[in-house]
Each structure stands twice: as C-alpha cells, then as structure tokens.
Design an enzyme around this catalytic site. Sequence first.
Site, PDB file in Angstrom:
ATOM      1  N   HIS A  92      -3.467  -3.279  15.205  1.00 30.80           N
ATOM      2  CA  HIS A  92      -2.559  -3.987  16.123  1.00 30.80           C
ATOM      3  C   HIS A  92      -1.586  -4.809  15.307  1.00 30.80           C
ATOM      4  O   HIS A  92      -1.970  -5.514  14.371  1.00 30.80           O
ATOM      5  CB  HIS A  92      -3.331  -4.912  17.064  1.00 30.80           C
ATOM      6  CG  HIS A  92      -2.419  -5.693  17.959  1.00 30.80           C
ATOM      7  ND1 HIS A  92      -1.891  -5.171  19.124  1.00 30.80           N
ATOM      8  CD2 HIS A  92      -1.906  -6.948  17.850  1.00 30.80           C
ATOM      9  CE1 HIS A  92      -1.106  -6.062  19.690  1.00 30.80           C
ATOM     10  NE2 HIS A  92      -1.101  -7.153  18.941  1.00 30.80           N
ATOM     11  N   ASP A 171      -5.978 -10.537  31.799  1.00 22.50           N
ATOM     12  CA  ASP A 171      -4.961 -10.808  30.780  1.00 22.50           C
ATOM     13  C   ASP A 171      -3.563 -10.516  31.301  1.00 22.50           C
ATOM     14  O   ASP A 171      -2.625 -11.262  31.025  1.00 22.50           O
ATOM     15  CB  ASP A 171      -5.227  -9.981  29.520  1.00 22.50           C
ATOM     16  CG  ASP A 171      -4.111 -10.144  28.503  1.00 22.50           C
ATOM     17  OD1 ASP A 171      -3.933 -11.273  28.011  1.00 22.50           O
ATOM     18  OD2 ASP A 171      -3.398  -9.166  28.233  1.00 22.50           O
ATOM     19  N   ARG A 178       1.888 -17.223  31.554  1.00 22.06           N
ATOM     20  CA  ARG A 178       2.262 -17.924  30.324  1.00 22.06           C
ATOM     21  C   ARG A 178       3.744 -17.753  30.038  1.00 22.06           C
ATOM     22  O   ARG A 178       4.409 -18.676  29.537  1.00 22.06           O
ATOM     23  CB  ARG A 178       1.436 -17.401  29.149  1.00 22.06           C
ATOM     24  CG  ARG A 178      -0.020 -17.838  29.179  1.00 22.06           C
ATOM     25  CD  ARG A 178      -0.858 -17.004  28.218  1.00 22.06           C
ATOM     26  NE  ARG A 178      -0.274 -16.979  26.890  1.00 22.06           N
ATOM     27  CZ  ARG A 178      -0.325 -15.923  26.084  1.00 22.06           C
ATOM     28  NH1 ARG A 178      -0.888 -14.801  26.465  1.00 22.06           N
ATOM     29  NH2 ARG A 178       0.223 -15.990  24.880  1.00 22.06           N
ATOM     30  N   SER A 193      -5.613 -12.902  24.375  1.00 20.88           N
ATOM     31  CA  SER A 193      -4.837 -11.864  25.045  1.00 20.88           C
ATOM     32  C   SER A 193      -4.887 -10.560  24.256  1.00 20.88           C
ATOM     33  O   SER A 193      -5.185  -9.487  24.794  1.00 20.88           O
ATOM     34  CB  SER A 193      -3.390 -12.325  25.214  1.00 20.88           C
ATOM     35  OG  SER A 193      -2.574 -11.291  25.737  1.00 20.88           O
ATOM     36  N   LYS A 197      -7.969  -6.973  24.989  1.00 24.05           N
ATOM     37  CA  LYS A 197      -7.613  -5.557  25.183  1.00 24.05           C
ATOM     38  C   LYS A 197      -8.163  -4.691  24.060  1.00 24.05           C
ATOM     39  O   LYS A 197      -8.632  -3.572  24.298  1.00 24.05           O
ATOM     40  CB  LYS A 197      -6.089  -5.415  25.286  1.00 24.05           C
ATOM     41  CG  LYS A 197      -5.488  -6.098  26.511  1.00 24.05           C
ATOM     42  CD  LYS A 197      -4.040  -5.752  26.708  1.00 24.05           C
ATOM     43  CE  LYS A 197      -3.119  -6.406  25.692  1.00 24.05           C
ATOM     44  NZ  LYS A 197      -2.926  -7.843  25.945  1.00 24.05           N
TER      45      LYS A 197
END
Length: 438
Positions: A92, A171, A178, A193, A197
Amino acid sequence: MSPSHDVVDLIRTKRDGGTLNQEQIDWLINAYTDGTVAEEQMSALAMAILLRGMNRAEIRQWTAAMIGTGDRMNFSSLTRPEGGRRLTADKHSTGGVGDKITLPLAPLVASYGVPVPQLSGRGLGHTGGTLDKLEAIPGWRAHLTNAEILHQLDTVGAVICAAGSGLAPADKKLYALRDVTGTVESIPLIASSIMSKKIAEGTDALVLDVKVGTGAFMKNYDDAFELAQTMVALGADAGVNTTALLTDMDTPLGLTAGNAVEIQESVEVLAGGGPADVVELTVALAAEMLAGVGLTGVDPQENLKNGKAMDAWRGMIAAQGGDPDAPLPEPRHMHTIHAAETGTLTRMDAYAVGIAAWRLGAGRARKEDQVQAAAGLRLHAKPGDAVRAGEPLITLHTDEEHRIQRAEQALRKAIDISEGSHAQPSTLIKTRIAAADI
C-alpha cells in the site's frame, strides 16, 4: 442507544485526554455504522481524537471494530502443487505524484510464485489512482467478484482491482465524515482507515510505502515516521507480517504523471528499462514483499531482465479483459515547456506537477468526476540534470486545449535552475521500519 454507553460521555472522555476501552469502541463503531450515533457526534469525537490522539491499544481496537463491520477475504484455498498454502503479499502506498509502482510491482512479485491481491483505488486531487491508469488500457475492467479474484490469483498470480463495498464499511462512512470536518490529518484515524481495509483483505504480508514531501499527504518526516510506525504496529498486532519504507515525494517518481503515460513507463520497467528511481523503488518493495512470505536472497531485478515479470503483466491484464498489445490513447493536444536558462535543474516540485496533471484532466476534484485516459505530462529532466536554455523540460498532454494554460500556471514556480552542477537528487528510500523496531 444502549444505557451502558452514552456517546456524549465518550466524546468527553477523549476531549479530556482519557482512554476508550474495547467495549466502548466496539459499541461506538457499530452504533455509528448503523446510524445510532449521529454524524455531528462522531464529528466531535473525531476532532477530539485529532487533538488528543489514541494509544496503541485504542488504535488496535478501533481498527478491529471497523473490520468487524464488514467482510473479510480469505485466500487459504490458494495451495502449492506439492501441498501447503501459498502465502500472499500486498503493498500500500499513501499516494504521490507519478507513483505508478503498483503496476510493475504486482506482476514482478507474482513472477516468483507469490500471489498478489492488490485492491486499489482511484485518484482524487493531485495524486493519481491506480485504477484510473489501468483503465487507459482498452477493455481492462476494475471490478471483479471474489470468485474471479481467487481464480486469477490461482492462475495468473496477480490481480489489481477495486475493493468491494463489503470491506470495512465503517471506514467508508468515517472517511467521508473526516473529509468535511477537518480531521483528515489525524494519524490514528489515517492508520486505522488504511489498515482496516488491508487487514480485512486477508493478505499474509504487507509492505507500506509511506511517502514524505511536498507531493505527499505527509509533508514532514516526523509525521510520516509516526504514521508508518502506527501502521506497522497495527499489522503486527493483527498477525500480518508488515514493514514500511519511508520514501521521498518532493520530486515526482519517474518521468511521467497521468494515466496512459504512466502505463507506458511501467511497461518500460517491466521490459528491463525505465527510469532509475522507478526501478529502484519497485525492486526494493518487491524484495520486502518476497521476504515477508519467506522468500529471501532473491534479486527481483532478474525477473525484470529475463521477461518473467512482463509475462505476468500480460497475463494479469488479459485476465481482466484488457489487451496488453493495444495502442494506448493519445492526447489531442500537446504543449512543451522549455528551460528558460542554462544550468542544473535543482528543484521540480512534486505537488505542482501533480496539480498540473490534474488540471490537464488526469485527475478529479470530486469522486464522480471522469478522467481523461490520455491526460498527463512527461518530464524531460529531473533534479540533478544539466539543462540548456531552450531545451524541453515538460510536455503537457490533454484532450482539451483550454486546460493547458492553467496547467502551465501550476508549474510556473515549480522549477529552479541554478548555475553549476552542485545539486544532487534527494535519497529516494529514507528509512525502513519493521515490527521489531517499534
């Protein structure tokens, strides 16, 4: 509302610097997801978390509670011919400009027999989205069923696709809140967050590419380091072998930013060429992913040079309906910016380049906006390079000519050229963080 939990009491607790326990957090996340806790109440709590923070146990439970609101993927059916489960690896990135690394990375790691389930997203603002880039390939599709994902991992080894709505639905709701309440910058909320996932995705090993610099979400090193540490801890606590690399985003990655142009550059890397910085980061992340599932002592550059990574790319694109041999979209309009003086290019601001690509049509201001496949830009020099007055510096690509002027405006103060040859590009990989370091 449960008589044992009053959301106003929880808000006061965080406002005053207190700690929420597991039962309170579980109730809160579920009550917010089902609408029992109102948006304005969660807004107040998010602001309290931004200002007061959360400890490791709170962040861990917050993340687990968000995972618990949805589905979890399971790749245990992926087995080796000789027996035993195949471990999966994923990566990620926190987002940057010219950050096409997922494109060559997923097939490169898959070429070593390690399945890569890469659930990716779309771009928003100055950072590009992996799915937007891949959709520049004729026929390629982003949305797959869980059965299709499993089949592709088993047969091809890599999949890059959109995440299903069933992963951590809490989320999705909290992220939108947010965004409109000034609490996006909260490191505990960013970390939970991302990791809710990724953990729900079910991967065995995870490598985080945490960007730091003008073109990154995290502008300074200390914030990026704290975010990386927090996410590595969340991964470790959830049993996912997690490491992080802090990488530079003051300068765009590679020589392209946009959609089709980044696909072209990624294919160059898979063919054994491509810009040195893209190759360096792709290889470093691949080595981390392979080591995460126990495959050490491998030089990932080998499969870039011998064609195995390219074979995996072609198989991955074809499996999702794309034609790896099809010509990519060409822009209707191109415009080149030239160097105003002779010297050394000392700065090319990543954020400004990202804004220019966005203004050319490569990105979106709202989630529902469409992007242009051919939009983007190509860099002809990077910091540290010698340039001569009148030489090309950047070529802009767009389908709508009126976009060029605003893109040029974004780049007006993004470039510095100095006399002499003293400028050196900054170190791409700044540090590595593993669970043992925390």
